[in-house]
Design a protein around this motif. Structure first.
Motif, mmCIF file in Angstrom:
data_model
loop_
_atom_site.group_PDB
_atom_site.id
_atom_site.type_symbol
_atom_site.label_atom_id
_atom_site.label_comp_id
_atom_site.label_asym_id
_atom_site.label_seq_id
_atom_site.Cartn_x
_atom_site.Cartn_y
_atom_site.Cartn_z
ATOM 1 N N ILE A 231 0.581 -0.930 -0.154
ATOM 2 C CA ILE A 231 0.093 -0.133 -0.163
ATOM 3 C C ILE A 231 1.058 1.671 0.068
ATOM 4 C CG2 ILE A 231 -1.721 1.163 1.367
ATOM 5 C CD1 ILE A 231 -2.462 -1.169 2.193
ATOM 6 N N ASP A 232 2.036 1.159 0.600
ATOM 7 C CA ASP A 232 2.707 1.992 0.893
ATOM 8 C C ASP A 232 3.153 2.881 -0.608
ATOM 9 O OD1 ASP A 232 4.260 4.402 2.383
ATOM 10 O OD2 ASP A 232 5.835 2.855 1.675
ATOM 11 N N SER A 233 3.541 1.069 -1.538
ATOM 12 C CA SER A 233 4.768 1.657 -2.536
ATOM 13 C C SER A 233 3.420 2.708 -3.051
ATOM 14 C CB SER A 233 5.636 0.414 -3.006
ATOM 15 O OG SER A 233 4.590 -0.305 -3.367
ATOM 16 N N LEU A 234 2.361 1.362 -3.670
ATOM 17 C CA LEU A 234 1.271 2.100 -4.657
ATOM 18 C C LEU A 234 0.851 3.932 -4.633
ATOM 19 C CD1 LEU A 234 -1.105 -0.712 -4.426
ATOM 20 C CD2 LEU A 234 0.063 -0.660 -6.264
ATOM 21 N N LEU A 235 1.085 4.270 -3.169
ATOM 22 C CA LEU A 235 0.531 5.363 -2.709
ATOM 23 C C LEU A 235 1.422 6.306 -3.189
ATOM 24 C CD1 LEU A 235 -0.970 5.224 0.696
ATOM 25 C CD2 LEU A 235 -2.185 5.966 -0.683
ATOM 26 N N LYS A 236 2.572 6.089 -2.455
ATOM 27 C CA LYS A 236 3.737 6.508 -3.986
ATOM 28 C C LYS A 236 4.202 6.501 -4.909
ATOM 29 C CE LYS A 236 7.351 6.126 0.321
ATOM 30 N NZ LYS A 236 8.162 5.397 0.396
ATOM 31 N N HIS A 237 3.516 6.031 -5.739
ATOM 32 C CA HIS A 237 3.095 5.861 -7.122
ATOM 33 C C HIS A 237 2.833 6.386 -7.111
ATOM 34 C CE1 HIS A 237 3.357 4.166 -11.266
ATOM 35 N NE2 HIS A 237 2.481 3.869 -11.182
ATOM 36 N N ALA A 238 1.123 6.928 -6.430
ATOM 37 C CA ALA A 238 -0.446 7.209 -6.607
ATOM 38 C C ALA A 238 0.218 9.086 -7.042
ATOM 39 C CB ALA A 238 -1.490 6.997 -5.942
ATOM 40 N N ILE A 239 0.445 8.968 -5.638
ATOM 41 C CA ILE A 239 1.247 10.168 -5.482
ATOM 42 C C ILE A 239 1.943 11.051 -6.856
ATOM 43 C CG2 ILE A 239 2.746 12.054 -4.148
ATOM 44 C CD1 ILE A 239 1.695 10.152 -1.526
ATOM 45 N N ALA A 240 3.011 10.037 -7.337
ATOM 46 C CA ALA A 240 3.679 10.595 -7.949
ATOM 47 C C ALA A 240 3.157 10.972 -9.731
ATOM 48 C CB ALA A 240 5.210 9.614 -8.914
ATOM 49 N N MET A 241 2.283 9.883 -9.840
ATOM 50 C CA MET A 241 1.032 9.946 -10.809
ATOM 51 C C MET A 241 0.287 11.510 -11.281
ATOM 52 S SD MET A 241 1.747 7.517 -12.964
ATOM 53 C CE MET A 241 0.679 7.338 -13.946
ATOM 54 N N LYS A 242 0.083 11.646 -9.543
ATOM 55 C CA LYS A 242 -0.284 13.284 -9.073
ATOM 56 C C LYS A 242 0.281 14.200 -9.760
ATOM 57 C CE LYS A 242 -4.259 15.442 -8.198
ATOM 58 N NZ LYS A 242 -4.841 16.089 -8.636
ATOM 59 N N ASP A 243 1.547 14.672 -9.091
ATOM 60 C CA ASP A 243 2.773 15.666 -9.920
ATOM 61 C C ASP A 243 2.305 15.646 -11.035
ATOM 62 O OD1 ASP A 243 2.423 15.903 -6.885
ATOM 63 O OD2 ASP A 243 4.761 14.867 -6.518
ATOM 64 N N GLN A 244 2.955 14.153 -11.816
ATOM 65 C CA GLN A 244 3.199 14.242 -13.640
ATOM 66 C C GLN A 244 1.704 15.141 -14.006
ATOM 67 O OE1 GLN A 244 3.903 10.219 -14.491
ATOM 68 N NE2 GLN A 244 6.151 10.053 -13.324
ATOM 69 N N LEU A 245 0.593 14.619 -13.319
ATOM 70 C CA LEU A 245 -0.543 14.911 -14.065
ATOM 71 C C LEU A 245 -0.585 16.564 -13.370
ATOM 72 C CD1 LEU A 245 -3.574 12.521 -13.319
ATOM 73 C CD2 LEU A 245 -2.712 13.032 -15.048
ATOM 74 N N ASN A 246 -0.450 16.807 -12.683
ATOM 75 C CA ASN A 246 -0.538 18.685 -12.334
ATOM 76 C C ASN A 246 0.337 18.760 -12.788
ATOM 77 O OD1 ASN A 246 -2.346 18.173 -10.074
ATOM 78 N ND2 ASN A 246 -1.099 18.058 -8.683
ATOM 79 N N ALA A 247 1.483 18.704 -13.311
ATOM 80 C CA ALA A 247 2.734 19.328 -13.797
ATOM 81 C C ALA A 247 2.365 19.307 -15.594
ATOM 82 C CB ALA A 247 4.358 18.924 -14.056
ATOM 83 N N ALA A 248 1.121 18.397 -16.345
ATOM 84 C CA ALA A 248 1.437 17.962 -17.517
ATOM 85 C C ALA A 248 -0.288 19.254 -17.735
ATOM 86 C CB ALA A 248 1.114 16.748 -18.167
ATOM 87 N N GLN A 249 -1.269 19.336 -16.898
ATOM 88 C CA GLN A 249 -2.013 20.218 -16.810
ATOM 89 C C GLN A 249 -1.368 21.226 -16.628
ATOM 90 O OE1 GLN A 249 -4.927 18.925 -13.684
ATOM 91 N NE2 GLN A 249 -6.274 17.643 -15.297
ATOM 92 N N GLY A 250 -0.654 21.734 -15.943
ATOM 93 C CA GLY A 250 -0.238 22.830 -15.775
ATOM 94 C C GLY A 250 0.268 23.640 -16.909
ATOM 95 N N ARG A 251 1.495 23.163 -17.497
ATOM 96 C CA ARG A 251 1.644 22.954 -18.600
ATOM 97 C C ARG A 251 0.182 23.692 -20.301
ATOM 98 N NH1 ARG A 251 5.024 18.826 -19.952
ATOM 99 N NH2 ARG A 251 5.169 18.104 -18.623
#
Length: 155
Positions: free
Chosen positions: A121-141
């Protein structure tokens, strides 16, 4: 059985023949009925031994023993019944405590066994946070580019 005024000691003093005390004193001997002293003692010993044996047998007769056993049971049964009741109550309480402890031990064992799942669960949450950061960065551009094309309208 004994002449008037005779005492087992064999003689009396001060007893008159007229049925009262006082007067002339005379000494009487105990009549042995023709038996000698050792022979009499032997017969008395035999009689007392037989009497003692009879009393012993009577006191230890099976029906008397059963009566004594019954009395013992009658006196001790209520106390034993109370002890049995107490022991059953303590057993029930102990069984409840044992169940609680076993349940707690099982829960702790399951928690230690679930550490694998927590790591996953910890690794999946870290992966989900990283994915969210990528989505936020892509939406920001992508959000910055449309603003340049369409300037905000002035009112």
């Amino acid at each position: 059985m004994f002449p008037a005024g005779d005492v087992c000691g064999g003689s009396t003093a001060g007893v008159s023949g007229r049925g009262g005390f006082g007067g002339r004193r005379r000494k009487r001997k105990w009549r042995r009925g023709g038996m000698e002293e050792p022979e009499m003692q032997l017969k008395v010993k035999k009689v007392t031994d037989k009497f003692t044996e009879s009393m012993y047998v009577l006191a230890n007769e099976p029906s008397v023993a059963l009566y004594r056993l019954q009395e013992h049971v009658r006196r001790s049964l209520p106390e034993l019944a109370q002890h049995k009741s107490d022991m059953q109550s303590w057993e029930e309480q102990s069984q409840g405590a044992i169940y609680t402890v076993e349940y707690a031990c099982s829960a702790i064992k399951n928690m230690t066994d679930s550490s694998v799942y927590f790591k996953s669960i910890d690794s999946l949450l870290k992966h989900a946070i990283a994915m969210k950061d990528q989505l936020n960065a892509a939406q920001g551009r992508s959000a910055v580019a449309p603003q340049a094309k369409n300037p905000p309208a002035s009112s």
